[in-house]
Every structure is written in structure tokens, then in C-alpha cells.
Design a protein around this motif. Structure first.
Motif, PDB file in Angstrom:
ATOM      1  N   LEU A 163       0.840  -1.191   0.000  1.00  0.00           N
ATOM      2  CA  LEU A 163       0.000   0.000   0.000  1.00  0.00           C
ATOM      3  C   LEU A 163       0.881   1.249   0.000  1.00  0.00           C
ATOM      4  CD1 LEU A 163      -2.728  -0.987   2.617  1.00  0.00           C
ATOM      5  CD2 LEU A 163      -2.946  -0.963   0.138  1.00  0.00           C
ATOM      6  N   PRO A 164       0.421   2.331  -0.633  1.00  0.00           N
ATOM      7  CA  PRO A 164       1.206   3.573  -0.600  1.00  0.00           C
ATOM      8  C   PRO A 164       1.356   4.082   0.830  1.00  0.00           C
ATOM      9  CG  PRO A 164      -0.536   3.677  -2.262  1.00  0.00           C
ATOM     10  CD  PRO A 164      -0.802   2.456  -1.435  1.00  0.00           C
ATOM     11  N   PRO A 165       2.541   4.543   1.206  1.00  0.00           N
ATOM     12  CA  PRO A 165       2.736   5.065   2.566  1.00  0.00           C
ATOM     13  C   PRO A 165       1.766   6.183   2.924  1.00  0.00           C
ATOM     14  CG  PRO A 165       4.842   4.789   1.466  1.00  0.00           C
ATOM     15  CD  PRO A 165       3.792   4.548   0.430  1.00  0.00           C
ATOM     16  N   PHE A 166       1.399   7.009   1.963  1.00  0.00           N
ATOM     17  CA  PHE A 166       0.466   8.101   2.236  1.00  0.00           C
ATOM     18  C   PHE A 166      -0.868   7.557   2.742  1.00  0.00           C
ATOM     19  CE2 PHE A 166      -2.903  11.030   1.075  1.00  0.00           C
ATOM     20  CZ  PHE A 166      -2.405  12.257   1.462  1.00  0.00           C
ATOM     21  N   ILE A 167      -1.386   6.523   2.070  1.00  0.00           N
ATOM     22  CA  ILE A 167      -2.679   5.955   2.446  1.00  0.00           C
ATOM     23  C   ILE A 167      -2.582   5.220   3.778  1.00  0.00           C
ATOM     24  CG2 ILE A 167      -4.491   4.349   1.773  1.00  0.00           C
ATOM     25  CD1 ILE A 167      -4.359   6.914   0.107  1.00  0.00           C
ATOM     26  N   VAL A 168      -1.520   4.441   3.948  1.00  0.00           N
ATOM     27  CA  VAL A 168      -1.353   3.669   5.183  1.00  0.00           C
ATOM     28  C   VAL A 168      -1.289   4.598   6.387  1.00  0.00           C
ATOM     29  CG1 VAL A 168       0.236   2.200   6.475  1.00  0.00           C
ATOM     30  CG2 VAL A 168      -0.262   1.693   4.076  1.00  0.00           C
ATOM     31  N   THR A 169      -0.443   5.606   6.318  1.00  0.00           N
ATOM     32  CA  THR A 169      -0.254   6.470   7.483  1.00  0.00           C
ATOM     33  C   THR A 169      -1.428   7.414   7.690  1.00  0.00           C
ATOM     34  OG1 THR A 169       1.021   8.054   6.135  1.00  0.00           O
ATOM     35  CG2 THR A 169       2.254   6.336   7.288  1.00  0.00           C
ATOM     36  N   LEU A 170      -2.166   7.710   6.623  1.00  0.00           N
ATOM     37  CA  LEU A 170      -3.402   8.471   6.796  1.00  0.00           C
ATOM     38  C   LEU A 170      -4.402   7.666   7.613  1.00  0.00           C
ATOM     39  CD1 LEU A 170      -5.143  10.971   6.127  1.00  0.00           C
ATOM     40  CD2 LEU A 170      -5.864   9.779   4.038  1.00  0.00           C
ATOM     41  N   GLY A 171      -4.478   6.367   7.324  1.00  0.00           N
ATOM     42  CA  GLY A 171      -5.382   5.508   8.084  1.00  0.00           C
ATOM     43  C   GLY A 171      -4.953   5.353   9.526  1.00  0.00           C
ATOM     44  N   THR A 172      -3.680   5.073   9.755  1.00  0.00           N
ATOM     45  CA  THR A 172      -3.214   4.903  11.137  1.00  0.00           C
ATOM     46  C   THR A 172      -3.263   6.214  11.907  1.00  0.00           C
ATOM     47  OG1 THR A 172      -0.935   5.126  10.334  1.00  0.00           O
ATOM     48  CG2 THR A 172      -1.776   2.885  10.664  1.00  0.00           C
ATOM     49  N   MET A 173      -3.156   7.344  11.217  1.00  0.00           N
ATOM     50  CA  MET A 173      -3.312   8.633  11.891  1.00  0.00           C
ATOM     51  C   MET A 173      -4.709   8.750  12.499  1.00  0.00           C
ATOM     52  SD  MET A 173      -3.269  12.495  10.261  1.00  0.00           S
ATOM     53  CE  MET A 173      -4.854  12.215   9.436  1.00  0.00           C
ATOM     54  N   ASN A 174      -5.726   8.419  11.720  1.00  0.00           N
ATOM     55  CA  ASN A 174      -7.094   8.497  12.229  1.00  0.00           C
ATOM     56  C   ASN A 174      -7.362   7.475  13.329  1.00  0.00           C
ATOM     57  OD1 ASN A 174      -8.027  10.619  10.516  1.00  0.00           O
ATOM     58  ND2 ASN A 174      -8.122   9.186   8.819  1.00  0.00           N
ATOM     59  N   ILE A 175      -6.794   6.286  13.165  1.00  0.00           N
ATOM     60  CA  ILE A 175      -6.968   5.246  14.194  1.00  0.00           C
ATOM     61  C   ILE A 175      -6.320   5.685  15.506  1.00  0.00           C
ATOM     62  CG2 ILE A 175      -6.327   2.897  14.847  1.00  0.00           C
ATOM     63  CD1 ILE A 175      -6.554   2.163  11.861  1.00  0.00           C
TER      64      ILE A 175
END
Length: 342
Positions: free
Chosen positions: A143-155
Motif C-alpha cells: 500500500l502507498p505510505p500516504f494511504i497507510v499512514t493516513l489511516g493509522t493517523m485516524n486510528i
């Protein structure tokens, strides 16, 4: 009958002495910093000169100490962000990971009566875990790092709010606020957290410059396929980079707690953008494989100097954000043009 010359009586030529190379003349280029940090260094110097002419309070030891105190949390986060961007990634979850770590370590100590040092270790472990999840998703599922870390940021943000019930944690033990204490050099008070931040920059610089794993970080960011063909375990390097970055976020969480004196669940909400700003201003390429943690430190200081100087001039904070945005666009545009030219 002609007499043959006796070789023993022939004159012997003196041994030739190797030519002494001419002394290398010092050039003005040798005195300058590397090209990657030359631009940020000039920008920092120009900002210092400008604000020194605008406020007589700017060029004081106490004010410079204040600037370092103001940037020490983002400065440590930016070290982890630098490592990730060097691998051509990006981490949007860093600020929320730091906030979650600060809430965990303070609540474990205050609400659950855990030993302060064990509580700090737990808070840092949570940040490292977030880094591991980021790295595992980037490498295993691609997965692109941008998408992964965007998700974990919200979590991380949601978990922080749920666990803390959106309440700050007070009544901290003294061990957790140590790095907010100061010592004096002359008339200037300096926090221990500032010393820790500068020490971490030095250690990271040595790691990237002098060790094989540090060089692997550059290799993976420059060309991951070529790095893999040379025998570098690229997936392991990436996961390790995200986990080490998580450790830096945990240290930043401790510095935030020490500076504020509380565990703040609302903290860190803009630290992801601030850290990216510092890394980009410091000359690290968003395309990976090129940059320096020294440049990141300069970028952190640029942001701190601008905000401090504009505050001393009485400029509203909204214009400080405007100036920072312009600097980021200029830095990214320069990186883009340099990449295309290369």
C-alpha cells in the motif's frame, strides 16, 4: 679486437625521486557546507539577519534557547520523518502516534500507579508498534505510505480520544518532567530536552553516515530494485525504518509531556505537517535517496526562527502559517526541478 665496456665501471644514474605533487590549494568551495544543505543554511542565516534588524530582543541567548525549546518536540519527530522520506515514503501518523504515546505513558503512571520509567517504556512501545504496523502494511500489502499512514493517523487519534476520554492527564511524577527542567550557561537557561534533541540529531547523523544500515536506507530510497539485487533486504529495511521512526515519536511524546507538564490528548494534530515542512526545507528529497538529517535540523530552526521572529514583530499567527506555506512550496518546487534536471 675492440674492448668491451665493463658494466661495473659504467656511471650509475642517481635514483629518480618521485615528483612531489603540488600542494593542494584550498578552494572556497571546500569551506562551504554540502550543496544539499547550502540553500537551507543561507535561508536560515538570512532569516536571522532580517529578524535581528527588526527586534533587539532577537539576538539574545535567552531567545535562542526559547526557539530551541519551542521546536524540540517537532524536531525529534522530524528525525523519524527524515528516515521515512529518505526511503521515498511519508508518515502522516507521526503527530497522532506521539499524542497516543504521551497519553499512554502519563495514564499508566498516574491512573495505574506504574513505575514512571516502565510507563515511559510502555508509551514508547505503543509508538514503535504503530511504526511496525505502518511498515508491515507498506511492505507486505504494497500500500502507498500516504494511504497507510493516513489511516493509522485516524486510528491513533480515535484511540487517544477514547482512552483519555478527551481529558488531559495531570499530577505527573517528577521523573516524567525531567527534560523540561533547565540548567544555566551564563545568563541563558537551557532545557535538558534541547540537549537530548541535539544529541539525537548527532547520533542519527553518525548512523546514516558511518554504518552499513544507514547506507542501506539511502540505497532503498534511491532505487529499491537495485538495492534488492545487491542483496539488501529492502522489506526489512523499510519495516525497521518505520519502527525506528516510531521510537523517535515516543521520545517526542516524553519531551512533550516534560515541556507541557500534562498528557495532552489534543496535542500533535499539526506536528505531521510541521515535521514534513522541516524535512523539505532542510533539502531532503521527497523522491527518496537524497538528503541529510543535518538539513532537517536546519529546516526545524528555519521554521522556529520565522515563527519566533514574526511573533516578536507582532505579526498575527495566521501570517506565520502563510509564510511557512510559501516556504514549503518553494522548497518542493526546487526539489522537483532538481530531480527533473538530474
Amino acid at each position: 679486437m675492440n674492448a668491451q665496456p665493463n658494466p661495473a665501471l659504467a656511471p650509475v644514474a642517481p635514483p629518480s625521486t618521485p615528483a612531489t605533487p603540488p600542494a593542494r590549494q584550498a578552494r572556497w568551495q571546500d569551506v562551504l557546507p554540502p550543496a544539499a544543505i547550502l540553500g537551507p543554511s543561507i535561508a536560515l542565516l538570512a532569516a536571522v539577519i532580517f529578524f535581528a534588524t527588526q527586534s533587539e530582543r532577537f539576538l539574545t541567548g535567552q531567545n535562542f534557547s526559547l526557539i530551541l525549546q519551542q521546536v524540540m518536540v517537532v524536531g525529534v519527530i522530524a528525525i523519524g520523518q527524515t528516515l521515512i522520506i529518505l526511503t521515498a515514503g511519508i508518515d502522516l501518523s507521526c503527530g497522532m502516534a506521539m499524542a497516543l504515546g504521551s497519553v499512554v505513558l502519563t495514564k499508566f503512571a498516574v491512573d495505574h500507579g506504574m513505575d514512571p520509567y516502565a510507563a515511559v517504556a510502555c508509551g514508547m512501545a505503543v509508538c514503535v508498534l504503530i511504526g511496525y504496523v505502518n511498515g508491515a502494511l507498506v511492505t507486505s500489502i504494497k500500500l502507498p505510505p500516504f494511504i497507510v499512514t493516513l489511516g493509522t493517523m485516524n486510528i491513533a487519534f480515535a484511540i487517544t480520544q477514547i482512552y483519555s476520554q478527551a481529558q488531559t492527564v495531570t499530577g505527573l511524577p517528577e521523573a516524567m518532567t525531567f527534560f523540561g527542567n533547565t540548567f544555566r550557561i551564563g545568563a541563558t537557561s537551557i532545557t535538558y530536552g534541547t540537549v537530548l534533541m541535539l544529541g539525537l540529531y548527532l547520533l542519527t547523523w553518525l548512523f546514516l553516515r558511518e554504518t552499513a544500515p544507514g547506507r542501506h536506507v539511502y540505497a532503498v530510497g534511491n532505487n529499491p530494485e537495485a538495492a534488492r539485487l545487491t542483496g539488501i533486504a529492502t522489506s526489512r529495511v523499510l519495516v525497521g525504518v518505520y519502527m525506528v521512526a516510531g521510537l523517535f515519536y515516543g521520545i517526542a511524546a516524553l519531551l512533550s509531556v516534560a515541556r507541557m507538564g500534562v498528557g495532552d490528548p489534543q496535542g500533535g494534530q499539526t506536528d505531521n505537517l510541521d515535521s514534513i515542512t522541516a524535512v523539505v526545507l532542510g533539502g531532503t528529497s521527497l523522491f527518496g535517496g537524497r538528503g541529510s538529517v543535518v538539513g532537517t535540523l536546519i529546516g526545524v530552526l528555519i521554521v522556529g526562527v520565522f515563527r519566533n521572529g514574526l511573533t516578536l514583530m507582532g505579526v498575527p499567527s495566521v501570517y506565520q502559517i502563510l509564510v511557512t506555506g510559501i516556504l514549503v512550496i518553494l522548497a518542493v518546487a526546487t526539489d522537483q526541478l532538481t530531480h527533473k534536471k538530474g
